[in-house]
Design a protein around this motif. Sequence first.
Motif, PDB file in Angstrom:
ATOM      1  N   LYS A 179       0.809  -1.215   0.000  1.00 43.62           N
ATOM      2  CA  LYS A 179       0.000   0.000   0.000  1.00 43.62           C
ATOM      3  C   LYS A 179       0.846   1.272   0.000  1.00 43.62           C
ATOM      4  O   LYS A 179       0.336   2.363   0.221  1.00 43.62           O
ATOM      5  CB  LYS A 179      -0.908   0.028   1.239  1.00 43.62           C
ATOM      6  N   ALA A 180       2.152   1.153  -0.262  1.00 45.70           N
ATOM      7  CA  ALA A 180       3.080   2.276  -0.139  1.00 45.70           C
ATOM      8  C   ALA A 180       3.043   3.239  -1.323  1.00 45.70           C
ATOM      9  O   ALA A 180       3.717   4.259  -1.301  1.00 45.70           O
ATOM     10  CB  ALA A 180       4.504   1.749   0.044  1.00 45.70           C
ATOM     11  N   PHE A 181       2.273   2.924  -2.367  1.00 48.41           N
ATOM     12  CA  PHE A 181       2.270   3.740  -3.581  1.00 48.41           C
ATOM     13  C   PHE A 181       0.925   4.384  -3.824  1.00 48.41           C
ATOM     14  O   PHE A 181      -0.117   3.802  -3.565  1.00 48.41           O
ATOM     15  CB  PHE A 181       2.609   2.882  -4.809  1.00 48.41           C
ATOM     16  N   VAL A 182       0.977   5.584  -4.385  1.00 46.78           N
ATOM     17  CA  VAL A 182      -0.183   6.269  -4.933  1.00 46.78           C
ATOM     18  C   VAL A 182       0.098   6.384  -6.420  1.00 46.78           C
ATOM     19  O   VAL A 182       1.198   6.784  -6.820  1.00 46.78           O
ATOM     20  CB  VAL A 182      -0.355   7.668  -4.306  1.00 46.78           C
ATOM     21  N   SER A 183      -0.852   6.010  -7.257  1.00 42.99           N
ATOM     22  CA  SER A 183      -0.605   6.043  -8.697  1.00 42.99           C
ATOM     23  C   SER A 183      -1.461   7.097  -9.380  1.00 42.99           C
ATOM     24  O   SER A 183      -2.551   7.439  -8.920  1.00 42.99           O
ATOM     25  CB  SER A 183      -0.860   4.672  -9.316  1.00 42.99           C
ATOM     26  N   GLU A 184      -0.906   7.595 -10.482  1.00 42.21           N
ATOM     27  CA  GLU A 184      -1.615   8.563 -11.313  1.00 42.21           C
ATOM     28  C   GLU A 184      -1.241   8.275 -12.764  1.00 42.21           C
ATOM     29  O   GLU A 184      -0.057   8.268 -13.114  1.00 42.21           O
ATOM     30  CB  GLU A 184      -1.189   9.987 -10.950  1.00 42.21           C
ATOM     31  N   THR A 185      -2.240   8.018 -13.593  1.00 44.68           N
ATOM     32  CA  THR A 185      -2.013   7.842 -15.022  1.00 44.68           C
ATOM     33  C   THR A 185      -2.237   9.197 -15.691  1.00 44.68           C
ATOM     34  O   THR A 185      -3.253   9.847 -15.467  1.00 44.68           O
ATOM     35  CB  THR A 185      -2.943   6.764 -15.599  1.00 44.68           C
ATOM     36  N   ILE A 186      -1.260   9.615 -16.474  1.00 42.82           N
ATOM     37  CA  ILE A 186      -1.279  10.942 -17.085  1.00 42.82           C
ATOM     38  C   ILE A 186      -2.315  10.991 -18.211  1.00 42.82           C
ATOM     39  O   ILE A 186      -2.289  10.180 -19.131  1.00 42.82           O
ATOM     40  CB  ILE A 186       0.120  11.317 -17.639  1.00 42.82           C
ATOM     41  N   GLU A 187      -3.229  11.947 -18.118  1.00 41.75           N
ATOM     42  CA  GLU A 187      -4.282  12.133 -19.125  1.00 41.75           C
ATOM     43  C   GLU A 187      -3.685  12.576 -20.458  1.00 41.75           C
ATOM     44  O   GLU A 187      -2.723  13.354 -20.481  1.00 41.75           O
ATOM     45  CB  GLU A 187      -5.281  13.202 -18.653  1.00 41.75           C
ATOM     46  N   ASN A 188      -4.244  12.073 -21.531  1.00 42.00           N
ATOM     47  CA  ASN A 188      -3.874  12.472 -22.888  1.00 42.00           C
ATOM     48  C   ASN A 188      -2.395  12.279 -23.201  1.00 42.00           C
ATOM     49  O   ASN A 188      -1.827  13.019 -24.006  1.00 42.00           O
ATOM     50  CB  ASN A 188      -4.285  13.932 -23.159  1.00 42.00           C
ATOM     51  N   ASP A 189      -1.768  11.333 -22.567  1.00 42.17           N
ATOM     52  CA  ASP A 189      -0.357  11.031 -22.816  1.00 42.17           C
ATOM     53  C   ASP A 189      -0.277   9.883 -23.820  1.00 42.17           C
ATOM     54  O   ASP A 189      -0.763   8.784 -23.535  1.00 42.17           O
ATOM     55  CB  ASP A 189       0.341  10.649 -21.507  1.00 42.17           C
ATOM     56  N   PRO A 190       0.338  10.100 -24.972  1.00 44.20           N
ATOM     57  CA  PRO A 190       0.401   9.032 -25.977  1.00 44.20           C
ATOM     58  C   PRO A 190       1.177   7.797 -25.496  1.00 44.20           C
ATOM     59  O   PRO A 190       0.957   6.701 -26.003  1.00 44.20           O
ATOM     60  CB  PRO A 190       1.093   9.693 -27.175  1.00 44.20           C
ATOM     61  N   GLU A 191       2.048   7.971 -24.511  1.00 48.28           N
ATOM     62  CA  GLU A 191       2.799   6.831 -23.972  1.00 48.28           C
ATOM     63  C   GLU A 191       2.069   6.143 -22.818  1.00 48.28           C
ATOM     64  O   GLU A 191       2.576   5.185 -22.244  1.00 48.28           O
ATOM     65  CB  GLU A 191       4.197   7.266 -23.521  1.00 48.28           C
ATOM     66  N   GLU A 192       0.903   6.673 -22.427  1.00 56.35           N
ATOM     67  CA  GLU A 192       0.102   6.099 -21.335  1.00 56.35           C
ATOM     68  C   GLU A 192       0.936   5.954 -20.050  1.00 56.35           C
ATOM     69  O   GLU A 192       0.919   4.934 -19.381  1.00 56.35           O
ATOM     70  CB  GLU A 192      -0.499   4.751 -21.740  1.00 56.35           C
ATOM     71  N   THR A 193       1.640   7.009 -19.693  1.00 55.79           N
ATOM     72  CA  THR A 193       2.516   6.994 -18.526  1.00 55.79           C
ATOM     73  C   THR A 193       1.705   6.951 -17.236  1.00 55.79           C
ATOM     74  O   THR A 193       0.758   7.722 -17.061  1.00 55.79           O
ATOM     75  CB  THR A 193       3.426   8.239 -18.509  1.00 55.79           C
ATOM     76  N   THR A 194       2.108   6.053 -16.353  1.00 65.71           N
ATOM     77  CA  THR A 194       1.575   6.017 -14.993  1.00 65.71           C
ATOM     78  C   THR A 194       2.728   6.283 -14.046  1.00 65.71           C
ATOM     79  O   THR A 194       3.801   5.686 -14.167  1.00 65.71           O
ATOM     80  CB  THR A 194       0.913   4.669 -14.666  1.00 65.71           C
TER      81      THR A 194
END
Length: 147
Positions: A21-36
Motif C-alpha cells: 500500500k506504499a504507492f499512490v498512482s496517477e495515469t497521465i491524461e492524454n499522454d500518448p505513452e500512457e505513462t503512470t
Amino acid sequence: MAEMATKARAFQDFLDAKEIKAFVSETIENDPEETTVFRSHVEVDGQQLPLLVLLDRSIFSMIRVQISPKCKTEENELAVLKLANDLNLKYKPFKLYFDGEGSLILDICMITPDEKAEEIGDMVYGMFNVMITFLNENYRTMMKTIW
C-alpha cells in the motif's frame, strides 16, 4: 480516466497481490505513452526521500529518487558534480544528476518490454534492493559534500 499501459497495469496487479500500500498512482491524461506515475518514498538514514516509478508503453521503465531538493549552490556544485560523476562511473545501474531546480536526482533506467510485463514487480523490487543498498552506503557522503 486515462488508460494504464500494460506494464503499469501489471505493476499495479503486483502491488495488489502483495498487498503493498506504499504507492499512490496517477495515469497521465492524454499522454500518448500512457505513462503512470507510482509515488512513494524510501527511508535512508532517517530521511524520507521521494520516489517515483514511471511506467509507460515504451521499452523503458524508470525509478527516480530525489536525494536532496534544491541543494545545488555555487559553493558545492563542482564537488557534488565530481562525486556524482565518480558514483556514476562506479555504479552501472544509476545516473546521478542535478535537475532544473538544482535538486540531486538518482535515476535507474530498466529495459522492460511488454512481453515481460508479468515480471515488472519483481524487477522493480529487485532494483529497489540494489538502490537502497547504494543509498545506505553513499547517502552520508553525498550529504557531507552537499552541505
